[in-house]
Design an enzyme around this catalytic site. Sequence first.
Site, PDB file in Angstrom:
ATOM      1  CG  HIS A 121      97.445  89.381 -22.606  1.00 24.07           C
ATOM      2  ND1 HIS A 121      96.803  90.567 -22.355  1.00 24.07           N
ATOM      3  CD2 HIS A 121      97.678  89.342 -23.940  1.00 24.07           C
ATOM      4  CE1 HIS A 121      96.646  91.220 -23.509  1.00 24.07           C
ATOM      5  NE2 HIS A 121      97.175  90.499 -24.479  1.00 24.07           N
ATOM      6  CG  ASP A 128     102.105  86.247 -29.862  1.00 25.12           C
ATOM      7  OD1 ASP A 128     101.973  87.136 -29.009  1.00 25.12           O
ATOM      8  OD2 ASP A 128     102.070  86.467 -31.082  1.00 25.12           O
ATOM      9  CG  HIS A 172     103.824  93.826 -28.784  1.00 23.10           C
ATOM     10  ND1 HIS A 172     102.575  93.292 -28.771  1.00 23.10           N
ATOM     11  CD2 HIS A 172     103.698  95.043 -29.396  1.00 23.10           C
ATOM     12  CE1 HIS A 172     101.716  94.127 -29.345  1.00 23.10           C
ATOM     13  NE2 HIS A 172     102.374  95.199 -29.727  1.00 23.10           N
TER      14      HIS A 172
HETATM   15  C1  SDX Z   1     100.946  90.217 -27.393  1.00 21.69           C
HETATM   16  O1  SDX Z   1      98.872  94.001 -25.025  1.00 21.69           O
HETATM   17  C2  SDX Z   1      98.362  93.258 -25.951  1.00 21.69           C
HETATM   18  O2  SDX Z   1      97.180  93.221 -26.203  1.00 21.69           O
HETATM   19  C3  SDX Z   1      99.368  92.451 -26.772  1.00 21.69           C
HETATM   20  C4  SDX Z   1      98.772  91.463 -27.747  1.00 21.69           C
HETATM   21  C5  SDX Z   1      98.096  92.163 -28.904  1.00 21.69           C
HETATM   22  O3  SDX Z   1      97.198  91.564 -29.519  1.00 21.69           O
HETATM   23  O4  SDX Z   1      98.553  93.277 -29.283  1.00 21.69           O
HETATM   24  O5  SDX Z   1      97.848  90.642 -27.084  1.00 21.69           O
HETATM   25  C6  SDX Z   1      99.859  90.591 -28.356  1.00 21.69           C
HETATM   26  O6  SDX Z   1     101.929  90.904 -27.300  1.00 21.69           O
HETATM   27  C7  SDX Z   1     100.738  89.007 -26.517  1.00 21.69           C
HETATM   28  C8  SDX Z   1     101.901  88.804 -25.479  1.00 21.69           C
HETATM   29  C9  SDX Z   1     103.073  88.140 -26.182  1.00 21.69           C
HETATM   30  N1  SDX Z   1     104.231  88.066 -25.294  1.00 21.69           N
HETATM   31  C10 SDX Z   1     104.650  86.910 -24.736  1.00 21.69           C
HETATM   32  O7  SDX Z   1     104.112  85.822 -24.893  1.00 21.69           O
HETATM   33  C11 SDX Z   1     105.932  87.049 -23.905  1.00 21.69           C
HETATM   34  C12 SDX Z   1     105.789  86.285 -22.595  1.00 21.69           C
HETATM   35  N2  SDX Z   1     104.821  86.962 -21.753  1.00 21.69           N
HETATM   36  C13 SDX Z   1     105.332  87.872 -20.751  1.00 21.69           C
HETATM   37  O8  SDX Z   1     106.507  88.543 -21.083  1.00 21.69           O
HETATM   38  C14 SDX Z   1     104.241  88.725 -20.105  1.00 21.69           C
HETATM   39  O9  SDX Z   1     103.233  87.874 -19.739  1.00 21.69           O
HETATM   40  C15 SDX Z   1     103.655  89.905 -20.869  1.00 21.69           C
HETATM   41  C16 SDX Z   1     104.698  90.774 -21.455  1.00 21.69           C
HETATM   42  C17 SDX Z   1     102.764  89.432 -21.957  1.00 21.69           C
HETATM   43  C18 SDX Z   1     102.825  90.694 -19.871  1.00 21.69           C
HETATM   44  O10 SDX Z   1     103.714  91.251 -18.992  1.00 21.69           O
HETATM   45  P1  SDX Z   1     103.264  91.963 -17.618  1.00 21.69           P
HETATM   46  O11 SDX Z   1     101.809  92.242 -17.588  1.00 21.69           O
HETATM   47  O12 SDX Z   1     104.219  93.100 -17.401  1.00 21.69           O
HETATM   48  O13 SDX Z   1     103.509  90.848 -16.544  1.00 21.69           O
HETATM   49  P2  SDX Z   1     104.870  90.644 -15.731  1.00 21.69           P
HETATM   50  O14 SDX Z   1     106.018  90.460 -16.675  1.00 21.69           O
HETATM   51  O15 SDX Z   1     104.971  91.716 -14.697  1.00 21.69           O
HETATM   52  O16 SDX Z   1     104.602  89.221 -15.015  1.00 21.69           O
HETATM   53  C19 SDX Z   1     103.867  89.148 -13.788  1.00 21.69           C
HETATM   54  C20 SDX Z   1     104.350  87.844 -13.125  1.00 21.69           C
HETATM   55  C21 SDX Z   1     105.879  87.802 -12.999  1.00 21.69           C
HETATM   56  O17 SDX Z   1     106.174  86.982 -11.891  1.00 21.69           O
HETATM   57  P3  SDX Z   1     106.704  87.695 -10.498  1.00 21.69           P
HETATM   58  O18 SDX Z   1     107.892  88.562 -10.872  1.00 21.69           O
HETATM   59  O19 SDX Z   1     105.495  88.539 -10.030  1.00 21.69           O
HETATM   60  O20 SDX Z   1     107.050  86.545  -9.609  1.00 21.69           O
HETATM   61  O21 SDX Z   1     103.985  86.722 -13.957  1.00 21.69           O
HETATM   62  C22 SDX Z   1     105.154  86.079 -14.425  1.00 21.69           C
HETATM   63  C23 SDX Z   1     106.308  87.070 -14.240  1.00 21.69           C
HETATM   64  O22 SDX Z   1     107.543  86.390 -14.076  1.00 21.69           O
HETATM   65  N3  SDX Z   1     104.984  85.788 -15.845  1.00 21.69           N
HETATM   66  C24 SDX Z   1     105.443  84.698 -16.458  1.00 21.69           C
HETATM   67  C25 SDX Z   1     105.073  84.842 -17.809  1.00 21.69           C
HETATM   68  N4  SDX Z   1     104.414  85.997 -17.982  1.00 21.69           N
HETATM   69  C26 SDX Z   1     104.360  86.574 -16.756  1.00 21.69           C
HETATM   70  N5  SDX Z   1     106.140  83.629 -15.986  1.00 21.69           N
HETATM   71  C27 SDX Z   1     106.472  82.695 -16.910  1.00 21.69           C
HETATM   72  N6  SDX Z   1     106.160  82.779 -18.227  1.00 21.69           N
HETATM   73  C28 SDX Z   1     105.463  83.829 -18.702  1.00 21.69           C
HETATM   74  N7  SDX Z   1     105.162  83.900 -20.010  1.00 21.69           N
END
Ligand code: SDX
Length: 384
Positions: A266, A320, A227
Amino acid sequence: MTAVSTKVQGVDKGLEHTIASESEMSFIDGAKGILEYVGIPIGDLAQYSSYEEVVYLLWNKKLPTSTELDSFVKEIRDASELPEPMWDVIKQIPIEAAPMAALRTMVSSLSLYDEESEDDSVESNHRKSIRILARVPVLIANFDRHRKHREFIRPDKHLSMAGSFIKMLTGKEPTESMAKALDTCLVLHVDHGLNASTFAAIVTISTLSDMYSAVTTAIGTLKGPLHGGANEAVMRMLQEIGEVDQVQSFIEGKLERKEKIMGFGHRVYKVWDPRAIYLRGFSEQLAADTGNQKLFAMSDAIEKIMEQRVGDRGIHPNVDFYSATTYRSLGLEIDLFTPMFAMSRVAGWAGHCMEQLSDNRIMRPRCAYTGPHEAPYTPIENRG
Ligand code: SDX
């Protein structure tokens, strides 16, 4: 009293498909990459508005007249003075503490010196929201001064929140461009629907607990690298990569190992996060102005590879990714990046809490039990 059916429709993991509240503050269209605050596109607010004006908009659901804005700004600046005992609280915090852990502790301590802390009236919650909003920058900047063994600096009531923060942090008068750049970052981070930390805040306030407890819960939630902690993780990744020509092998390696690249992806946006679009241009300009071109060049190279490799899966830069280079170019230390996010998001958390209280019902979802039934109690002497 009819038996309540405990049959669940299946666990909605991560609450992805659950609508837990209504709000008039942020509108997000994840498919089209749209973010509006009370209907106004985020790009217009970032370009033309200010943090204090956007907070007024979110809390009052309308833009202020100049008289209304002047008195709101005065209310915030007047509330920025810390209760005197808080300066000793800051001194008690270990200088090695992570700033987000320090902020969580300091905001919680603030409640002990607010005689209204347990008053849950609408008027009191509004006043407390102003106080927390106004004091968080003072706490962040002066914790940093404490850990560097520098004299405390009190807020300057003649400056904007961003300008006063820069002055407290650096001890120097802020340049207009730096204050404006930081103010724009604050505008871009102030609210975003029911993200994890905002959800944590309204769960807390839904029990009729107090605003300080709700904001403290939210700070602890924002701290996580999935997050708000992602901006710091992005910067550490850029430092680890080191050079533009190392980007390809580094990113390919992480993707091969199915490791997530911080700053991408996201839960809601499946196209570019509109804040990332704004911050991309902003960070390019700031990086050029401050000699941080390599940081931007590495970010640009990462973006290109990720667009090629995972863009078609809806994984794009989020808020971010480019805020990391932006904050670095503003001269902030890495472990102050997430506190900057918190400094802005306090207004979103408080706004959602005030909305929740206007039509409250305690948050209490279900849990699908998967353990045994009618199990025997085995006396301890008979247990293996
Ligand atoms: C913020 O919610 C909000 O609005 C938050 C925010 C706000 O203003 O409050 O926007 C701020 O928190 C932005 C997000 C910051 N976090 C990151 O940058 C961390 C990296 N991102 C991921 O951890 C992820 O994308 C999330 C946490 C942001 C979202 O997670 P989800 O919706 O649960 O997605 P997921 O983890 O289930 O991923 C789905 C697929 C997976 O692949 P498979 O298992 O289906 O094969 O997409 C892949 C993931 O591995 N994936 C990524 C990835 N994000 C998702 N692969 C590589 N790099 C990534 N960053």
